[in-house]
Each structure stands twice: as structure tokens, then as C-alpha cells.
Write a protein that holds these residues in place. Structure first.
Motif, PDB file in Angstrom:
ATOM      1  N   SER A   1       0.735  -1.100  -0.088  1.00 42.94           N
ATOM      2  CA  SER A   1      -0.226   0.056  -0.256  1.00 42.94           C
ATOM      3  C   SER A   1       0.810   1.187   0.007  1.00 42.94           C
ATOM      4  O   SER A   1       0.820   2.322  -0.900  1.00 42.94           O
ATOM      5  CB  SER A   1      -0.935  -0.018   1.210  1.00 42.94           C
ATOM      6  OG  SER A   1      -1.672  -1.039   1.171  1.00 42.94           O
ATOM      7  N   ALA A   2       1.935   1.328   0.903  1.00 48.61           N
ATOM      8  CA  ALA A   2       2.774   2.407   0.933  1.00 48.61           C
ATOM      9  C   ALA A   2       3.568   2.513  -0.523  1.00 48.61           C
ATOM     10  O   ALA A   2       3.736   3.525  -0.769  1.00 48.61           O
ATOM     11  CB  ALA A   2       3.619   2.385   2.203  1.00 48.61           C
ATOM     12  N   ALA A   3       3.962   1.338  -0.956  1.00 53.44           N
ATOM     13  CA  ALA A   3       4.676   1.535  -2.241  1.00 53.44           C
ATOM     14  C   ALA A   3       3.971   2.050  -3.172  1.00 53.44           C
ATOM     15  O   ALA A   3       4.602   2.871  -4.157  1.00 53.44           O
ATOM     16  CB  ALA A   3       5.164   0.210  -2.622  1.00 53.44           C
TER      17      ALA A   3
ATOM     18  N   ALA B   1       1.010   3.917  -3.388  1.00 56.65           N
ATOM     19  CA  ALA B   1       0.254   5.002  -3.114  1.00 56.65           C
ATOM     20  C   ALA B   1       0.698   6.497  -3.667  1.00 56.65           C
ATOM     21  O   ALA B   1      -0.035   7.167  -4.085  1.00 56.65           O
ATOM     22  CB  ALA B   1       0.031   5.574  -1.230  1.00 56.65           C
ATOM     23  N   PRO B   2       2.130   6.547  -3.591  1.00 56.38           N
ATOM     24  CA  PRO B   2       2.381   8.019  -4.243  1.00 56.38           C
ATOM     25  C   PRO B   2       2.020   8.298  -5.585  1.00 56.38           C
ATOM     26  O   PRO B   2       1.327   7.712  -6.371  1.00 56.38           O
ATOM     27  CB  PRO B   2       3.917   7.668  -4.278  1.00 56.38           C
ATOM     28  CG  PRO B   2       4.123   6.369  -3.336  1.00 56.38           C
ATOM     29  CD  PRO B   2       3.137   5.682  -3.458  1.00 56.38           C
ATOM     30  N   THR B   3       2.051   9.709  -5.833  1.00 53.24           N
ATOM     31  CA  THR B   3       1.541  10.357  -7.036  1.00 53.24           C
ATOM     32  C   THR B   3       1.801   9.711  -8.391  1.00 53.24           C
ATOM     33  O   THR B   3       1.266   9.375  -9.326  1.00 53.24           O
ATOM     34  CB  THR B   3       2.085  11.767  -7.046  1.00 53.24           C
ATOM     35  OG1 THR B   3       1.808  12.306  -5.917  1.00 53.24           O
ATOM     36  CG2 THR B   3       1.444  12.460  -8.324  1.00 53.24           C
ATOM     37  N   ASN B   4       2.985   9.005  -8.452  1.00 50.99           N
ATOM     38  CA  ASN B   4       3.585   8.594  -9.728  1.00 50.99           C
ATOM     39  C   ASN B   4       3.109   6.970  -9.807  1.00 50.99           C
ATOM     40  O   ASN B   4       3.277   6.664 -10.974  1.00 50.99           O
ATOM     41  CB  ASN B   4       5.227   8.299  -9.602  1.00 50.99           C
ATOM     42  CG  ASN B   4       5.687   7.509  -8.618  1.00 50.99           C
ATOM     43  OD1 ASN B   4       5.103   7.556  -7.478  1.00 50.99           O
ATOM     44  ND2 ASN B   4       6.980   7.145  -8.628  1.00 50.99           N
ATOM     45  N   TYR B   5       2.126   6.661  -8.723  1.00 51.33           N
ATOM     46  CA  TYR B   5       1.380   5.214  -8.970  1.00 51.33           C
ATOM     47  C   TYR B   5      -0.060   5.557  -8.983  1.00 51.33           C
ATOM     48  O   TYR B   5      -0.605   5.869 -10.150  1.00 51.33           O
ATOM     49  CB  TYR B   5       1.816   4.466  -8.280  1.00 51.33           C
ATOM     50  CG  TYR B   5       3.275   3.645  -8.464  1.00 51.33           C
ATOM     51  CD1 TYR B   5       3.632   3.042  -9.480  1.00 51.33           C
ATOM     52  CD2 TYR B   5       4.459   4.349  -7.412  1.00 51.33           C
ATOM     53  CE1 TYR B   5       5.114   2.639  -9.852  1.00 51.33           C
ATOM     54  CE2 TYR B   5       5.662   3.812  -7.931  1.00 51.33           C
ATOM     55  CZ  TYR B   5       5.831   2.991  -8.971  1.00 51.33           C
ATOM     56  OH  TYR B   5       7.223   2.579  -9.275  1.00 51.33           O
TER      57      TYR B   5
ATOM     58  N   ASN C   1      -1.692   7.626  -6.737  1.00 53.47           N
ATOM     59  CA  ASN C   1      -2.047   8.991  -6.035  1.00 53.47           C
ATOM     60  C   ASN C   1      -3.131   8.944  -5.297  1.00 53.47           C
ATOM     61  O   ASN C   1      -4.286   9.763  -5.289  1.00 53.47           O
ATOM     62  CB  ASN C   1      -2.424  10.030  -7.324  1.00 53.47           C
ATOM     63  CG  ASN C   1      -2.363  11.547  -6.848  1.00 53.47           C
ATOM     64  OD1 ASN C   1      -1.634  11.770  -5.872  1.00 53.47           O
ATOM     65  ND2 ASN C   1      -2.976  12.294  -7.463  1.00 53.47           N
ATOM     66  N   GLN C   2      -3.139   8.007  -4.191  1.00 51.73           N
ATOM     67  CA  GLN C   2      -4.249   7.842  -3.110  1.00 51.73           C
ATOM     68  C   GLN C   2      -3.362   7.855  -1.546  1.00 51.73           C
ATOM     69  O   GLN C   2      -2.294   7.474  -1.589  1.00 51.73           O
ATOM     70  CB  GLN C   2      -4.970   6.524  -3.426  1.00 51.73           C
ATOM     71  CG  GLN C   2      -5.614   6.610  -4.900  1.00 51.73           C
ATOM     72  CD  GLN C   2      -6.830   7.725  -4.972  1.00 51.73           C
ATOM     73  OE1 GLN C   2      -7.454   7.731  -3.933  1.00 51.73           O
ATOM     74  NE2 GLN C   2      -6.776   8.436  -5.987  1.00 51.73           N
ATOM     75  N   PRO C   3      -4.320   8.071  -0.842  1.00 52.21           N
ATOM     76  CA  PRO C   3      -4.003   8.153   0.595  1.00 52.21           C
ATOM     77  C   PRO C   3      -3.543   6.702   0.771  1.00 52.21           C
ATOM     78  O   PRO C   3      -4.419   5.607   0.609  1.00 52.21           O
ATOM     79  CB  PRO C   3      -5.070   8.764   1.490  1.00 52.21           C
ATOM     80  CG  PRO C   3      -5.700   9.276   0.548  1.00 52.21           C
ATOM     81  CD  PRO C   3      -5.787   8.884  -0.936  1.00 52.21           C
ATOM     82  N   VAL C   4      -2.523   6.700   1.510  1.00 54.63           N
ATOM     83  CA  VAL C   4      -1.814   5.246   2.029  1.00 54.63           C
ATOM     84  C   VAL C   4      -3.162   4.388   2.664  1.00 54.63           C
ATOM     85  O   VAL C   4      -3.365   3.389   2.421  1.00 54.63           O
ATOM     86  CB  VAL C   4      -0.880   5.222   2.679  1.00 54.63           C
ATOM     87  CG1 VAL C   4      -0.675   3.592   3.597  1.00 54.63           C
ATOM     88  CG2 VAL C   4       0.439   5.652   1.977  1.00 54.63           C
TER      89      VAL C   4
END
Length: 155
Positions: free
Chosen positions: A31-33, A35-39, A41-44
């Protein structure tokens, strides 16, 4: 033809990653991996809820459904047939469909089995099985009956 090892390397990476994701203990890390914008783009926490099966149901309760989602690296021919039934149900394909032939041409189960075994993972000896999807049993030997069993559709 220019890069003959690309397919095998990609399939190996997908199988290994899917096997890793199938272990519920790895879901928070995943989930943490992703979540970031480049994948995504959602909150963990949103992704964790989907992947762990622990989520607020909108009615004031927290649901714990650990098998809400799973990851299976094996390309079941029966699941290929199920996908085709949905395409037919919603009008994306028309007429007679050789479900088995299409599934077996697209879902390369033999390649997957070989790589799973090379990686030390258990691989099934069969490529067809029944599935329960949203509470409804799907028998891959009866795809047309399944398509016709729904009260709504466009096919």
C-alpha cells in the motif's frame, strides 16, 4: 524478436510480485509503495483498506474481510472464459464465441506454470475450475448459460 527474453523476464517479475502480494502480511508495505503520485496518487489508508480487507463500511462499523481481495499469479483458463462471458453480456462481443479456444490462446498457463515451478512456487496441474464471483457460481463448462442467467445486460 528484437528482445527475445523480454516476455519471460516480465512474466517472471509479474509472477514473483503477485506471489508476494498474495501474502496478507505484505499488504501494508505494498500500500505504501503504490500510494504515491507516480502510481495511484491515493492516501495510504485508502489502499490499505482495500488490500487488507479492514475498512469502514459507511454505516458506522468496521468490516474485517481478509479475503476481500487476493492475488493469484496463475492465468486460469476458466477466468479467461468468465471475462469473455462478461464481454458478451455487455455487448462487447457478439455471436458465437469459442470461449475455450480464446482463453487458451490468450491465457498462457503453460508458460506461467513453468516459471512458477522455476521460482519454487506451487503451480496447479489443471487450468479450469469453478469460481464464485459476487456470490454467483461460475461453471466454465457452461459459459452461455451463465451469460443468460443475468437479468440485465446488453448482449
Amino acid at each position: 524478436q528484437e528482445l527475445p527474453n523480454t516476455y519471460g523476464a516480465l512474466l517472471k517479475a509479474i509472477i514473483d510480485a503477485t506471489q508476494y502480494a498474495s501474502n496478507p502480511d505484505n499488504r501494508k508495505e505494498i500500500s505504501a509503495a503504490i500510494a504515491p503520485t507516480n502510481y495511484l496518487n491515493q492516501p495510504v489508508p485508502v489502499i490499505e483498506q482495500v488490500l487488507t480487507g479492514t475498512f469502514a463500511d459507511g454505516l458506522g462499523s468496521v468490516q474485517k474481510v481478509p479475503d476481500r481481495i487476493d492475488f493469484d499469479p496463475f492465468p486460469w483458463h476458466s477466468m479467461g472464459i468468465w471475462i469473455l462471458t462478461q464481454m458478451k453480456r455487455w455487448g462487447y462481443i457478439e455471436g458465437d464465441v469459442d470461449y475455450k479456444a480464446v482463453a487458451e490462446q490468450v491465457y498462457l498457463a503453460g508458460d506461467c506454470k513453468k516459471i512458477m515451478e522455476q521460482l519454487g512456487y506451487d503451480a496447479p496441474d489443471v487450468t479450469y475450475k469453478s469460481h464464485t464471483i459476487m456470490g454467483k457460481t461460475f461453471d466454465p463448462a457452461q459459459p452461455e448459460a451463465y451469460v443468460k442467467s443475468f437479468p440485465i445486460g446488453r448482449g
